[in-house]
Design a protein around this motif. Structure first.
Motif, PDB file in Angstrom:
ATOM      1  N   GLN A 186       0.737  -1.247   0.078  1.00 45.06           N
ATOM      2  CA  GLN A 186       0.130   0.057   0.063  1.00 45.06           C
ATOM      3  C   GLN A 186       0.961   1.312  -0.138  1.00 45.06           C
ATOM      4  O   GLN A 186       0.331   2.212  -0.309  1.00 45.06           O
ATOM      5  CB  GLN A 186      -1.034  -0.061   1.278  1.00 45.06           C
ATOM      6  N   ASN A 187       2.155   1.271   0.473  1.00 40.98           N
ATOM      7  CA  ASN A 187       2.860   2.271   0.417  1.00 40.98           C
ATOM      8  C   ASN A 187       3.855   2.521  -0.847  1.00 40.98           C
ATOM      9  O   ASN A 187       4.777   3.190  -0.843  1.00 40.98           O
ATOM     10  CB  ASN A 187       3.851   2.293   1.778  1.00 40.98           C
ATOM     11  N   GLY A 188       3.707   1.405  -1.716  1.00 41.91           N
ATOM     12  CA  GLY A 188       4.229   1.654  -3.067  1.00 41.91           C
ATOM     13  C   GLY A 188       5.142   0.452  -3.253  1.00 41.91           C
ATOM     14  O   GLY A 188       5.816   0.524  -4.650  1.00 41.91           O
ATOM     15  N   ALA A 189       5.336  -0.342  -2.646  1.00 42.71           N
ATOM     16  CA  ALA A 189       6.562  -1.742  -3.075  1.00 42.71           C
ATOM     17  C   ALA A 189       5.939  -2.261  -4.327  1.00 42.71           C
ATOM     18  O   ALA A 189       4.769  -2.571  -4.423  1.00 42.71           O
ATOM     19  CB  ALA A 189       6.701  -2.332  -1.720  1.00 42.71           C
ATOM     20  N   LYS A 190       6.922  -2.637  -5.036  1.00 42.52           N
ATOM     21  CA  LYS A 190       6.624  -3.164  -6.408  1.00 42.52           C
ATOM     22  C   LYS A 190       7.027  -4.694  -6.181  1.00 42.52           C
ATOM     23  O   LYS A 190       6.789  -5.435  -7.226  1.00 42.52           O
ATOM     24  CB  LYS A 190       7.246  -2.413  -7.725  1.00 42.52           C
ATOM     25  N   GLY A 191       7.835  -4.961  -5.157  1.00 42.91           N
ATOM     26  CA  GLY A 191       8.209  -6.390  -5.009  1.00 42.91           C
ATOM     27  C   GLY A 191       8.430  -6.865  -3.475  1.00 42.91           C
ATOM     28  O   GLY A 191       8.595  -5.721  -2.837  1.00 42.91           O
ATOM     29  N   TYR A 192       8.443  -7.936  -3.224  1.00 39.48           N
ATOM     30  CA  TYR A 192       8.535  -8.326  -1.647  1.00 39.48           C
ATOM     31  C   TYR A 192       9.223  -9.636  -1.846  1.00 39.48           C
ATOM     32  O   TYR A 192       8.605 -10.714  -2.256  1.00 39.48           O
ATOM     33  CB  TYR A 192       7.132  -8.420  -1.125  1.00 39.48           C
ATOM     34  N   LEU A 193      10.315  -9.905  -1.331  1.00 41.01           N
ATOM     35  CA  LEU A 193      11.189 -11.170  -1.271  1.00 41.01           C
ATOM     36  C   LEU A 193      11.454 -11.322  -0.129  1.00 41.01           C
ATOM     37  O   LEU A 193      12.281 -10.485   0.656  1.00 41.01           O
ATOM     38  CB  LEU A 193      12.534 -10.913  -2.351  1.00 41.01           C
ATOM     39  N   LEU A 194      11.666 -12.688   0.409  1.00 42.08           N
ATOM     40  CA  LEU A 194      12.150 -13.133   1.591  1.00 42.08           C
ATOM     41  C   LEU A 194      13.514 -13.260   1.824  1.00 42.08           C
ATOM     42  O   LEU A 194      14.201 -13.590   0.555  1.00 42.08           O
ATOM     43  CB  LEU A 194      11.462 -14.423   1.960  1.00 42.08           C
TER      44      LEU A 194
END
Length: 204
Positions: free
Chosen positions: A86-94
């Motif tokens: 919601q704050n704009g991240a285009k990717g999320y990786l562990l």
């Protein structure tokens, strides 16, 4: 140690990736975004806390919308995932992913696409997806369906969506049902997750 490890991974990867700056906190990250030519920024969600990371991310996406931000995290709970998206991240990786995945994620964002690891999508949708990073992107929506999904993701009820688009509530319900079928959503909450993770939340 995490930063040093990431630097080694990127330097050993491919020549097309160039490190333009290193930051130990949000203030330094924002300064790099302002002074350097950055395509992708990797932001550790623990620098030093979730709230600061979210605040830094929000300012980055507001002031530097051309910079694609990849979140690197050891956490895979819905609260953190939703806050970052919601704050704009285009990717999320562990952080337990291989160096190859980190490079793949960065290159994907640099190409203007989104990248969410399978574990992140499994958690977000509360269901398992096949091990195929393009599974979500393959779903094609009409322009009207995109408009309806955007307003659903914003939390608008059927009546207000109908008023906004000058359509009848029955028509909106028809579009909603088609969207749920296309996206495999079990309920409206799943549909909202799909909308957020695919960027419909951040269209204005």
């Amino acid at each position: 140690m995490v930063l040093d490890g990431l630097v080694r991974i990127l330097k050993d990867s491919e020549e097309e990736i160039r490190i333009t700056g290193l930051a130990l906190n949000g203030e330094e990250a924002l300064e790099i975004a302002k002074t350097q030519n950055v395509d992708v920024m990797v932001l550790d969600i623990g620098m030093p806390g979730m709230r600061e990371a979210a605040s830094t991310l929000k300012e980055l996406t507001e002031k530097h919308p051309d910079i694609q931000v990849l979140i690197l995290s050891m956490y895979v709970d819905r609260e953190r995932i939703m806050m970052m998206i919601q704050n704009g991240a285009k990717g999320y990786l562990l952080k337990n992913q291989s160096g190859r995945k980190v490079v793949e994620a960065i290159k994907t964002l640099a190409a203007g696409k989104r990248y969410f690891s399978r574990e992140v999508r499994d958690t977000w949708f509360d269901t398992e997806f096949p091990d195929d990073e393009d599974r979500i992107k393959e779903i094609k929506l009409s322009s009207r369906e995109e408009e309806v999904l955007y307003l659903i993701t914003k939390g608008l009820p059927t009546k207000l969506i109908a008023d906004e688009l000058n359509l009848s509530p029955a028509t909106i319900e028809t579009h909603r049902n088609k969207l749920m079928k296309k996206t495999g959503s079990k309920n409206v909450q799943d549909l909202v997750r799909f909308g957020v993770i695919n960027g419909y939340y951040n269209q204005d």
